[in-house]
Design a protein around this motif. Sequence first.
Motif, mmCIF file in Angstrom:
data_model
loop_
_atom_site.group_PDB
_atom_site.id
_atom_site.type_symbol
_atom_site.label_atom_id
_atom_site.label_comp_id
_atom_site.label_asym_id
_atom_site.label_seq_id
_atom_site.Cartn_x
_atom_site.Cartn_y
_atom_site.Cartn_z
ATOM 1 N N ARG A 158 0.825 -1.214 0.000
ATOM 2 C CA ARG A 158 0.000 0.000 0.000
ATOM 3 C C ARG A 158 0.857 1.261 0.000
ATOM 4 O O ARG A 158 0.405 2.323 -0.416
ATOM 5 C CB ARG A 158 -0.918 0.022 1.228
ATOM 6 N N GLU A 159 2.088 1.137 0.480
ATOM 7 C CA GLU A 159 2.960 2.319 0.543
ATOM 8 C C GLU A 159 3.567 2.545 -0.834
ATOM 9 O O GLU A 159 4.167 1.645 -1.412
ATOM 10 C CB GLU A 159 4.029 2.166 1.625
ATOM 11 N N MET A 160 3.380 3.724 -1.400
ATOM 12 C CA MET A 160 3.864 4.022 -2.742
ATOM 13 C C MET A 160 5.212 4.708 -2.742
ATOM 14 O O MET A 160 5.927 4.676 -3.745
ATOM 15 C CB MET A 160 2.851 4.903 -3.482
ATOM 16 N N THR A 161 5.560 5.359 -1.635
ATOM 17 C CA THR A 161 6.772 6.171 -1.595
ATOM 18 C C THR A 161 7.523 5.942 -0.299
ATOM 19 O O THR A 161 6.914 5.779 0.763
ATOM 20 C CB THR A 161 6.420 7.670 -1.734
ATOM 21 N N GLY A 162 8.855 5.928 -0.411
ATOM 22 C CA GLY A 162 9.716 5.902 0.762
ATOM 23 C C GLY A 162 10.457 7.220 0.861
ATOM 24 O O GLY A 162 11.109 7.659 -0.095
ATOM 25 N N TYR A 163 10.334 7.886 2.006
ATOM 26 C CA TYR A 163 10.938 9.204 2.202
ATOM 27 C C TYR A 163 12.203 9.065 3.055
ATOM 28 O O TYR A 163 12.144 8.503 4.151
ATOM 29 C CB TYR A 163 9.950 10.150 2.890
ATOM 30 N N GLU A 164 13.313 9.591 2.566
ATOM 31 C CA GLU A 164 14.565 9.533 3.312
ATOM 32 C C GLU A 164 14.735 10.815 4.127
ATOM 33 O O GLU A 164 14.701 11.920 3.574
ATOM 34 C CB GLU A 164 15.760 9.360 2.381
ATOM 35 N N VAL A 165 14.915 10.669 5.426
ATOM 36 C CA VAL A 165 15.100 11.809 6.313
ATOM 37 C C VAL A 165 16.458 11.686 7.008
ATOM 38 O O VAL A 165 17.057 10.613 7.044
ATOM 39 C CB VAL A 165 13.966 11.896 7.364
ATOM 40 N N LYS A 166 16.925 12.785 7.569
ATOM 41 C CA LYS A 166 18.232 12.774 8.227
ATOM 42 C C LYS A 166 18.183 12.061 9.565
ATOM 43 O O LYS A 166 19.133 11.369 9.952
ATOM 44 C CB LYS A 166 18.737 14.211 8.398
ATOM 45 N N ASN A 167 17.107 12.250 10.303
ATOM 46 C CA ASN A 167 16.989 11.646 11.631
ATOM 47 C C ASN A 167 15.587 11.051 11.766
ATOM 48 O O ASN A 167 14.608 11.783 11.902
ATOM 49 C CB ASN A 167 17.250 12.692 12.716
ATOM 50 N N LEU A 168 15.494 9.740 11.723
ATOM 51 C CA LEU A 168 14.186 9.091 11.734
ATOM 52 C C LEU A 168 13.456 9.322 13.050
ATOM 53 O O LEU A 168 12.244 9.557 13.054
ATOM 54 C CB LEU A 168 14.338 7.592 11.478
ATOM 55 N N ASP A 169 14.160 9.255 14.168
ATOM 56 C CA ASP A 169 13.499 9.413 15.471
ATOM 57 C C ASP A 169 12.862 10.801 15.593
ATOM 58 O O ASP A 169 11.731 10.931 16.074
ATOM 59 C CB ASP A 169 14.506 9.184 16.602
ATOM 60 N N GLU A 170 13.568 11.831 15.158
ATOM 61 C CA GLU A 170 13.029 13.189 15.235
ATOM 62 C C GLU A 170 11.811 13.337 14.307
ATOM 63 O O GLU A 170 10.805 13.946 14.690
ATOM 64 C CB GLU A 170 14.102 14.209 14.860
ATOM 65 N N THR A 171 11.914 12.792 13.107
ATOM 66 C CA THR A 171 10.796 12.876 12.165
ATOM 67 C C THR A 171 9.588 12.135 12.698
ATOM 68 O O THR A 171 8.444 12.600 12.591
ATOM 69 C CB THR A 171 11.208 12.305 10.801
ATOM 70 N N LEU A 172 9.825 10.984 13.299
ATOM 71 C CA LEU A 172 8.730 10.183 13.832
ATOM 72 C C LEU A 172 8.037 10.894 14.990
ATOM 73 O O LEU A 172 6.808 10.828 15.123
ATOM 74 C CB LEU A 172 9.262 8.827 14.286
ATOM 75 N N ALA A 173 8.801 11.575 15.800
ATOM 76 C CA ALA A 173 8.210 12.332 16.905
ATOM 77 C C ALA A 173 7.300 13.444 16.368
ATOM 78 O O ALA A 173 6.198 13.660 16.893
ATOM 79 C CB ALA A 173 9.312 12.925 17.782
ATOM 80 N N LYS A 174 7.746 14.137 15.324
ATOM 81 C CA LYS A 174 6.919 15.173 14.706
ATOM 82 C C LYS A 174 5.641 14.563 14.117
ATOM 83 O O LYS A 174 4.561 15.140 14.233
ATOM 84 C CB LYS A 174 7.703 15.881 13.602
ATOM 85 N N ALA A 175 5.800 13.403 13.478
ATOM 86 C CA ALA A 175 4.650 12.755 12.853
ATOM 87 C C ALA A 175 3.597 12.370 13.886
ATOM 88 O O ALA A 175 2.404 12.637 13.713
ATOM 89 C CB ALA A 175 5.116 11.521 12.073
ATOM 90 N N LYS A 176 4.034 11.747 14.967
ATOM 91 C CA LYS A 176 3.091 11.321 16.002
ATOM 92 C C LYS A 176 2.367 12.516 16.607
ATOM 93 O O LYS A 176 1.159 12.463 16.868
ATOM 94 C CB LYS A 176 3.832 10.545 17.090
ATOM 95 N N ALA A 177 3.102 13.605 16.817
ATOM 96 C CA ALA A 177 2.488 14.811 17.383
ATOM 97 C C ALA A 177 1.457 15.411 16.436
ATOM 98 O O ALA A 177 0.541 16.115 16.870
ATOM 99 C CB ALA A 177 3.567 15.845 17.706
#
Length: 297
Positions: A244-263
């Motif tokens: 179902r996932e069409m795109t993979g996004y590369e970020v510099k820091n996964l933990d920081e991005t994930l925290a923003k996403a959850k918020a």
Amino acid sequence: MRIRSYAAALLMGACLALPLAAQAATSASPAVAVAPQYDTTHVYVAVEDVDKFVASFLATFGGQSTKQVVATVTPTPSSTTSQLLQTPVGTVSLFGFKTPIPSPFGAERTGYLVTDMDVATKAAVAAGADVLVEPFPDPIGRDTVIQWPGGVNMQLYWHTTTPNYTAFETVPENRVYVSAHKVKEFVKDWVAFSHGKVVSDDAKAPGVEIGRPNDTYRRVRIESAFGKMTVLVTDGHLPWPYGREMTGYEVKNLDETLAKAKAAGVTVVVEPYTADHRKAVVVQFPGGYVAEIHSAS
């Protein structure tokens, strides 16, 4: 001379024995790609979820949205909200249809900017693609929808006024699932059309990447002027949400991005795991859009 003549005859016979599609794919084709930042993932959400998706996506990755408009983006009558979400790690063409969605729209995974619509369409057909929707005008240019072997649908688009987008900080990957029966044909055709190259072909990639940690599968990575593509070759026995996932996004820091996403109200549907020198997670945004996010491990 007789030896040379015999060799030439063999070569000519071999060429004539090739299927027409294979001959077309091996011939030179025009380069029609522009740059990776003009590769957009097509996201369709219910109109009442549009604003929630925009807020969560931009909160997760940064960037901005173009002004939302209501337009007809199909060759037959329809109405949708439309806007472009531009982030440093990927771009989304967002649609919130106010009317039923005409077929086959909604099944195309991406939009690729091309330098010339007619040339690009002919080149795609020569490389082995089918044309699902013949080129048609939209409010800002022209579009077509094509399909590659394996059932991979995508849009090609061209703008009347040449766009100028900032290059990505990291280029996202299109995640394409195909069967073992069609992967050879798909890879050959896409490489021929995109003028790309296969950068890796792992016959025993770790199955954790498709939700099957006890198995292995084949993974092919391709890069071209259109951007990155990861081809996941599977038997279709996929646990949700894989496929179902069409795109993979590369970020510099996964933990920081994930925290923003959850918020921002994003749901983690596959907990972080490590494979192929990357740490990855799969998330679902408000409105239902599923995406992979990763960083170098």
